[in-house]
Design an enzyme around this catalytic site. Structure first.
Site, PDB file in Angstrom:
ATOM      1  N   TYR A 255       4.732   6.132   9.962  1.00  0.00           N
ATOM      2  CA  TYR A 255       3.639   4.869   9.604  1.00  0.00           C
ATOM      3  C   TYR A 255       4.425   3.752   8.992  1.00  0.00           C
ATOM      4  O   TYR A 255       4.053   2.488   9.226  1.00  0.00           O
ATOM      5  CB  TYR A 255       2.642   5.439   8.725  1.00  0.00           C
TER       6      TYR A 255
ATOM      7  N   TYR B 282      -8.723   5.683   8.131  1.00  0.00           N
ATOM      8  CA  TYR B 282      -8.737   5.922   9.425  1.00  0.00           C
ATOM      9  C   TYR B 282      -9.900   7.130   9.417  1.00  0.00           C
ATOM     10  O   TYR B 282      -9.569   8.175   8.833  1.00  0.00           O
ATOM     11  CB  TYR B 282      -7.590   6.561   9.884  1.00  0.00           C
TER      12      TYR B 282
ATOM     13  N   HIS C 291       0.692  -1.333  -0.043  1.00  0.00           N
ATOM     14  CA  HIS C 291       0.065  -0.001   0.226  1.00  0.00           C
ATOM     15  C   HIS C 291       0.999   1.283  -0.102  1.00  0.00           C
ATOM     16  O   HIS C 291       1.623   1.392   0.848  1.00  0.00           O
ATOM     17  CB  HIS C 291      -1.009   0.069   1.349  1.00  0.00           C
TER      18      HIS C 291
ATOM     19  N   LYS D 155       1.114  -0.553  15.226  1.00  0.00           N
ATOM     20  CA  LYS D 155       2.422  -0.751  15.504  1.00  0.00           C
ATOM     21  C   LYS D 155       2.758  -2.080  16.526  1.00  0.00           C
ATOM     22  O   LYS D 155       4.060  -2.226  16.602  1.00  0.00           O
ATOM     23  CB  LYS D 155       2.912   0.651  16.237  1.00  0.00           C
TER      24      LYS D 155
ATOM     25  N   PRO E 116      -3.918   0.106  18.792  1.00  0.00           N
ATOM     26  CA  PRO E 116      -3.929  -0.532  17.589  1.00  0.00           C
ATOM     27  C   PRO E 116      -3.813   0.561  16.559  1.00  0.00           C
ATOM     28  O   PRO E 116      -3.295   0.304  15.395  1.00  0.00           O
ATOM     29  CB  PRO E 116      -4.879  -1.413  17.466  1.00  0.00           C
TER      30      PRO E 116
END
Ligand code: APR
Ligand code: PHB
Length: 389
Positions: free
Chosen positions: A384, A200, A72, A296, A292
């Site tokens: 990220y 998100y 991604h 990570k 979550p």
């Protein structure tokens, strides 16, 4: 029995460490409290940093991950009906890999079995002895039959509820914790993901996350209250609530269907220091927990495994203890940065019960700064995809 490294816990941390050590000819025994099927029944996050992908390659376990995983290049972030994208590849030159943690664990089990490396299931009463001396050993029982293994080192990879962390005396141990006033209700459904990237979502009704395992398997989460229960959520109720929390065009595109798994997990940030006591080394959830948001957990476990693997390899190849002596310090330096990122991302995306109008304005400012600033996006992307190790 005698071995070089006893690994307590057959989750992803313990299995990855075992496979990496195996490539250097270092002998390990894994002790797992449950059965393999039980461990593989746990559904966890599904986003792998490049660092973990490289470790899987190094362990010789990355074939299926490359064949079936999905790189991604970015992620979507929404608040209300606004949605924007953070492009990881553009900002930091690296994608993430979408591949379920359960599949990582399955691949590691297959490799351990192929290598004929020992793993003992259903162990009870694991006790670590003399970790602060030169001749540590571990005792345990299987079906009431006691056993003992002598070793040079012990890797405590037994998760948050394991025995390893508690073996470090309280006088030495410092724990840091933050418990969040909400949980995540997660479902797995055999439906195509609503978007080809993760979403998100911060909505007035609470956080939501649209994730996936593959083109026909979706993973969705909604923020829920800590005293909520899965029985309160029919499939229909879940889908209706999810739709209210994501932008309208995404809600319209959402394909719903039966949920094949539903569970609630609380959110916590936790770190214990130090991560080494004598010949005992903590790895993964045994030493730290992140909420979550940002996925990570496993990735931070992987960087611990990397540092410990380097330290132990150096010890066995060169007789140098430099790597193991600096393990705790190196691992913790990265752990705290992952903690910071997970805490920040969680704080920006959720509704908190005691949030004031000022706090809400701060969230929107944080979101809009991220939306509008190249530097903020770059910092987010850097975290990220995973800080270097
Ligand atoms: N003796 C032996 N095994 C134990 C004991 C014990 N006393 N206590 C726990 N275990 C086992 C558990 O059954 C589990 O299989 O240790 C394993 C720990 O695995 P995880 O909890 O998965 O922890 P870890 O391997 O560090 O994985 C990293 O990343 O995304 C996060 O929480 C997620 O599990 C994930 C973690
Ligand atoms: C998941 O797919 O389960 C997942 C993905 C991203 C997260 C958390 C969970 O941040």
């Amino acid at each position: 029995m005698k071995t070089q490294v006893v690994i307590i816990g057959g989750g992803p941390s313990g299995l990855l460490l075992g496979q990496l050590l195996h490539t250097r000819g270092i002998k390990t025994v894994v002790l797992e409290r449950k059965t393999k099927d039980y461990v593989l029944g746990r559904i966890r996050a599904g986003v792998l940093e490049q660092g973990l992908v490289r470790l899987m390659e190094q362990a010789g376990c990355a074939e299926r991950l490359h064949a079936e995983g999905f790189p991604h290049d970015g992620t979507l972030i929404s608040y209300g009906d606004e949605m924007f994208r953070v492009d990881f590849t553009e900002h930091v030159g690296t994608p993430v890999m979408v591949y379920g943690q359960t599949e990582v664990t399955r691949d590691l089990y297959a490799a351990r079995e192929a290598a004929d490396a020992p793993i003992v299931y259903n162990v009870d009463d694991v006790v670590i002895h003399d970790a602060d001396g030169d001749a540590p050993f571990v005792t345990y029982a299987v079906d009431g039959v006691p056993a003992r293994i002598e070793c040079a080192f012990i890797a405590g990879c037994d998760g948050f509820h394991g025995v390893s962390r508690k073996t470090i005396p309280e006088s030495v141990r410092q724990e840091y914790e933050k418990v969040y006033p909400f949980g995540w209700l997660g479902v797995l459904s055999e439906t195509p993901p609503v978007n080809h990237e993760l979403i998100y979502a911060n909505s007035p009704r609470g956080f939501a996350l649209c994730s996936m395992r593959n083109a026909q398997l979706s993973r969705y989460y909604i923020q829920c209250s800590l005293d909520d229960h899965v029985d309160n959520w029919s499939d229909d109720a879940f889908w209706e609530e999810l739709k209210r929390r994501i932008p309208a065009d995404q809600a319209d595109a959402l394909v719903t269907g039966p949920c094949i798994e539903k569970s609630i997990a609380p959110l916590r940030s936790f770190v214990t220091e130090p991560m080494r006591w004598g010949r005992l080394f903590l790895c993964g959830d045994a030493a730290h927990i992140v909420p979550p948001t940002g996925a990570k957990g496993l990735n931070t476990a992987a960087s611990d495994v990397h540092y410990l693997f380097e330290g132990l390899s150096e010890f066995y190849a060169k007789g140098s203890s430099d790597g193991i002596d600096t393990y705790s310090e190196k691992a913790l330096a990265r752990v705290w940065k992952a903690e910071r990122f997970s805490w920040w991302f969680t704080s920006m995306m959720h509704r908190f019960p005691d949030q004031t109008p000022f706090d809400l304005k701060m969230q929107v400012a944080d979101l809009e700064f991220l939306r509008d600033s190249v530097s903020a996006q770059k910092a987010m992307a850097e975290n990220y995809v995973g800080l270097p190790y």
